[in-house]
Design a protein around this motif. Structure first.
Motif, mmCIF file in Angstrom:
data_model
loop_
_atom_site.group_PDB
_atom_site.id
_atom_site.type_symbol
_atom_site.label_atom_id
_atom_site.label_comp_id
_atom_site.label_asym_id
_atom_site.label_seq_id
_atom_site.Cartn_x
_atom_site.Cartn_y
_atom_site.Cartn_z
ATOM 1 N N THR A 151 0.829 -1.204 0.000
ATOM 2 C CA THR A 151 0.000 0.000 0.000
ATOM 3 C C THR A 151 0.865 1.255 0.000
ATOM 4 O O THR A 151 1.794 1.377 0.789
ATOM 5 C CB THR A 151 -0.910 0.022 1.241
ATOM 6 O OG1 THR A 151 -1.624 -1.208 1.327
ATOM 7 C CG2 THR A 151 -1.891 1.173 1.175
ATOM 8 N N GLU A 152 0.529 2.179 -0.898
ATOM 9 C CA GLU A 152 1.201 3.471 -0.942
ATOM 10 C C GLU A 152 0.151 4.576 -0.995
ATOM 11 O O GLU A 152 -0.948 4.383 -1.513
ATOM 12 C CB GLU A 152 2.121 3.579 -2.166
ATOM 13 C CG GLU A 152 3.321 2.654 -2.133
ATOM 14 C CD GLU A 152 4.239 2.860 -3.319
ATOM 15 O OE1 GLU A 152 4.017 3.835 -4.078
ATOM 16 O OE2 GLU A 152 5.173 2.055 -3.495
ATOM 17 N N LEU A 153 0.515 5.742 -0.451
ATOM 18 C CA LEU A 153 -0.352 6.918 -0.493
ATOM 19 C C LEU A 153 0.433 8.075 -1.108
ATOM 20 O O LEU A 153 0.963 8.926 -0.400
ATOM 21 C CB LEU A 153 -0.827 7.276 0.914
ATOM 22 C CG LEU A 153 -1.753 6.258 1.579
ATOM 23 C CD1 LEU A 153 -1.889 6.540 3.056
ATOM 24 C CD2 LEU A 153 -3.114 6.274 0.920
ATOM 25 N N PRO A 154 0.529 8.112 -2.442
ATOM 26 C CA PRO A 154 1.312 9.172 -3.095
ATOM 27 C C PRO A 154 0.768 10.570 -2.856
ATOM 28 O O PRO A 154 1.519 11.538 -2.883
ATOM 29 C CB PRO A 154 1.229 8.805 -4.589
ATOM 30 C CG PRO A 154 0.800 7.376 -4.620
ATOM 31 C CD PRO A 154 -0.048 7.178 -3.409
ATOM 32 N N SER A 155 -0.539 10.684 -2.647
ATOM 33 C CA SER A 155 -1.159 11.980 -2.389
ATOM 34 C C SER A 155 -2.352 11.770 -1.463
ATOM 35 O O SER A 155 -2.826 10.642 -1.300
ATOM 36 C CB SER A 155 -1.603 12.635 -3.705
ATOM 37 O OG SER A 155 -2.711 11.953 -4.251
ATOM 38 N N PRO A 156 -2.870 12.844 -0.862
ATOM 39 C CA PRO A 156 -4.011 12.690 0.056
ATOM 40 C C PRO A 156 -5.267 12.131 -0.597
ATOM 41 O O PRO A 156 -6.144 11.624 0.096
ATOM 42 C CB PRO A 156 -4.246 14.117 0.562
ATOM 43 C CG PRO A 156 -2.940 14.809 0.391
ATOM 44 C CD PRO A 156 -2.324 14.215 -0.836
ATOM 45 N N SER A 157 -5.375 12.214 -1.924
ATOM 46 C CA SER A 157 -6.584 11.753 -2.603
ATOM 47 C C SER A 157 -6.360 10.477 -3.413
ATOM 48 O O SER A 157 -7.219 10.113 -4.220
ATOM 49 C CB SER A 157 -7.115 12.854 -3.533
ATOM 50 O OG SER A 157 -6.144 13.190 -4.510
ATOM 51 N N LEU A 158 -5.224 9.810 -3.222
ATOM 52 C CA LEU A 158 -4.908 8.620 -4.026
ATOM 53 C C LEU A 158 -4.351 7.511 -3.147
ATOM 54 O O LEU A 158 -3.468 7.748 -2.318
ATOM 55 C CB LEU A 158 -3.892 8.975 -5.127
ATOM 56 C CG LEU A 158 -3.310 7.814 -5.935
ATOM 57 C CD1 LEU A 158 -4.396 7.093 -6.713
ATOM 58 C CD2 LEU A 158 -2.221 8.305 -6.874
ATOM 59 N N VAL A 159 -4.881 6.303 -3.341
ATOM 60 C CA VAL A 159 -4.320 5.093 -2.737
ATOM 61 C C VAL A 159 -3.815 4.214 -3.874
ATOM 62 O O VAL A 159 -4.582 3.864 -4.777
ATOM 63 C CB VAL A 159 -5.366 4.328 -1.907
ATOM 64 C CG1 VAL A 159 -4.754 3.055 -1.330
ATOM 65 C CG2 VAL A 159 -5.914 5.207 -0.795
ATOM 66 N N THR A 184 -5.537 14.822 5.623
ATOM 67 C CA THR A 184 -6.292 14.028 4.652
ATOM 68 C C THR A 184 -5.778 12.625 4.447
ATOM 69 O O THR A 184 -5.969 12.058 3.389
ATOM 70 C CB THR A 184 -6.287 14.738 3.290
ATOM 71 O OG1 THR A 184 -4.945 15.003 2.917
ATOM 72 C CG2 THR A 184 -7.104 15.986 3.306
ATOM 73 N N GLY A 185 -5.115 11.999 5.365
ATOM 74 C CA GLY A 185 -4.757 10.618 5.065
ATOM 75 C C GLY A 185 -3.668 10.043 5.923
ATOM 76 O O GLY A 185 -3.271 10.594 6.932
ATOM 77 N N PHE A 186 -3.158 8.875 5.447
ATOM 78 C CA PHE A 186 -2.179 8.110 6.193
ATOM 79 C C PHE A 186 -1.042 7.704 5.278
ATOM 80 O O PHE A 186 -1.211 7.562 4.069
ATOM 81 C CB PHE A 186 -2.824 6.847 6.790
ATOM 82 C CG PHE A 186 -3.660 7.131 8.003
ATOM 83 C CD1 PHE A 186 -3.163 6.897 9.262
ATOM 84 C CD2 PHE A 186 -4.931 7.640 7.879
ATOM 85 C CE1 PHE A 186 -3.923 7.134 10.379
ATOM 86 C CE2 PHE A 186 -5.697 7.897 8.988
ATOM 87 C CZ PHE A 186 -5.197 7.645 10.247
#
Length: 526
Positions: free
Chosen positions: A209-217, A394-396
């Motif tokens: 799992t990667e979170l390149p940006s707050p609106s993308l998994v 906005t995220g993790f």
């Protein structure tokens, strides 16, 4: 030549009309049937059959051109004709036709390696790649009624063959406009037959799992199946800014402890008291600490989608075994201290050290092997989330390691086992301090013993591993201090044991020297 080309186009037109009249209609009816809500028991069995039926029909469908697209309200099916010269394929909802713009964007990227195994033994004239996108999760309900990001399930299959252990992963992108505050997101795949009441359950094996940006998994997976992003309520979030300091402390501390444990074991090997059971218990404790530090450093490097699943499973089991062994030898140190201080004249155990080795090394091995035999999937990639709340909230940011992936096993055989060990050793430590205070109260002059008593208390605290009890303070205002204290103390645990050995060795040498001087002076007097 023109006549042949005209005949070819006419034939394609006839085939297309035939398909348009029959095959797409049958497929669309089946897709609409999958959309209908039914009872849970019927949904589990019916969805299983209907989804596999849809897959087979898509793989066998005849159509003119290189691809076929079918769309209903909540399901989209894509079929692509591939060959052995496949160079990769990128699919995005922003470029696909007939995709509602109201839905959250998604994408799948397939590497050129996808068709490699299928073309090794033979070169088939045509390979079929099918993609089935579900924009509702009702067909994939597990026993826990898990929540999925956007309620999307994106699936893919190559021909009638499985695709596993790809060196270059398949990238699945899920865009969203949700706030992930208080949630942990994990890329998962649908594992058939892994549920008691349903037809499968979600598993993170083989996915990163990667979170390149707050609106993308972004999910990187090494196999083909149905993918989704699992959303779970998380505990108290850890700021992402602490990830690098904690990783650096762990790396430096474990490396120092590895060197210290090796050095201590070498010094013990050349000690004059090699036959002493207390010394050998210390050596075994150092051995378990050495194994724990080595497996811990390796576990974060092997939880990648490019690493075979068996390697991560074996390393996770080895790390769990090392932790259980280390905790067991800490408890043995506490038990041995009780025997030395409390029943020094009244106890004799035949083959004492051999029995302790069977307990310290054999019992944890039995537990881990039993788990592997019953359900090896309890070991695998485990996701640790760091909150990105300081970056617009906005995220993790996720970090993976090879560890225990089952919450039940983690609660019972990690937290429960460690909690009992810490509680036992804390009781032994308190009892030893009480005996020490009682002895010192009989002495009139306490000041000469103050420094030595302080050093002894600190040494016993390290020897019994009571700093592991900090793991039970990871909540509320204690979370951040506990993280740093736990990381510092327990990554440097092998180094602290080395300092205990050095101080104990110096004290023993000083006592031996004092005894020799006393003997020599008495001989001179006589």
């Amino acid at each position: 030549m023109d006549t042949q080309r005209s005949l070819f186009f006419c034939l394609c037109l006839l085939v297309a009309q035939s398909v348009s009249a029959e095959t797409p209609t049958t497929l669309l009816n089946l897709m609409k049937r999958l959309e209908k809500p039914v009872g849970r028991a019927l949904s589990s069995r019916g969805s299983h059959r209907n989804i596999h039926h849809l897959e087979q029909m898509l793989l066998n469908a005849s159509f003119c051109g290189h691809n076929l697209t079918l769309q209903t309200n909540s399901i989209q099916s894509l079929v692509f004709k591939l060959d052995c010269d496949f160079s990769g394929l990128s699919l995005s909802s922003t470029t696909l036709a007939n995709v509602s713009q109201a839905r959250a964007p998604h994408a799948m990227q397939f590497p050129a390696e996808l068709t490699k195994d299928a073309c090794v033994t033979s070169r088939p004239a045509e390979l079929r790649l099918i993609c089935i996108y579900f924009f509702t999760a009702q067909q994939f309900q597990d026993d826990s009624n898990s929540s999925l990001l956007n309620n999307y399930v994106l699936g893919a299959q190559l021909d009638h063959r499985p695709v596993n252990n790809l060196q270059k992963p398949i990238n699945i992108s899920f865009w969203h406009n949700q706030s992930l505050e208080g949630h942990t997101v994990t890329c998962v795949f649908w594992k058939e037959g892994a549920s008691e009441h349903g037809w499968g359950s979600w598993s993170p094996e083989g996915c990163y799992t990667e979170l390149p940006s707050p609106s993308l998994v972004l999910c990187r997976c090494n196999h083909l199946t149905y993918f989704a992003v699992l959303m779970q309520l998380s505990g108290d979030p850890v700021p992402a800014g602490l990830q690098m300091p904690l990783e650096y402390i762990s790396l430096v501390g474990c490396s120092v402890s590895i060197v210290a444990s090796l050095l201590t074991m070498l010094l013990y090997a050349h000690s004059r008291k090699q036959s002493d059971s207390v010394t050998r218990i210390h050596v075994n404790l150092h051995g378990s600490v050495l194994l724990l530090n080595v497996t811990f450093l390796l576990s974060s490097q092997m939880a990648l989608p490019t690493v075979p699943k068996a390697v991560c499973t074996a390393l996770a089991a080895a790390l769990h075994y090392a932790l259980l062994s280390c905790l067991t030898w800490m408890a043995i140190e506490g038990c041995n201290l009780y025997l030395l201080l409390g029943r020094v004249y009244n106890v004799y155990i035949h083959r004492y050290l051999l029995k302790l080795c069977v307990l310290g090394w054999g019992f944890p091995a039995l537990l881990v092997l039993l788990l592997l035999a019953i359900k090896s999937s309890v070991y695998g990639p485990c996701v640790i989330s760091f909150s990105n709340s300081q970056d617009n909230g906005t995220g993790f940011q996720n970090v993976s390691m090879c560890w225990v992936s089952s919450p039940i096993v983690h609660s019972v055989l990690v937290m429960g086992y460690g909690g009992l060990t810490s509680l036992f050793n804390l009781v032994v430590l308190a009892w030893a301090l009480w005996i020490l205070c009682r002895l010192r109260m009989r002495e009139k002059a306490l000041s000469p013993w103050a420094y030595r008593d302080t050093a002894m208390v600190l040494g016993l605290t390290v020897l019994l591993g009571t700093t592991w009890a900090l793991a039970f303070f990871s909540f509320s205002v204690f979370l951040l201090p506990q993280l740093f204290l736990f990381t510092v103390f327990n990554s440097l645990y092998g180094f602290f044991l080395f300092l205990w050995f050095c101080s104990h060795r110096c004290y023993s040498d000083a006592e031996a020297k004092a005894e020799m001087e006393a003997v020599s002076s008495s001989q001179m007097t006589h």
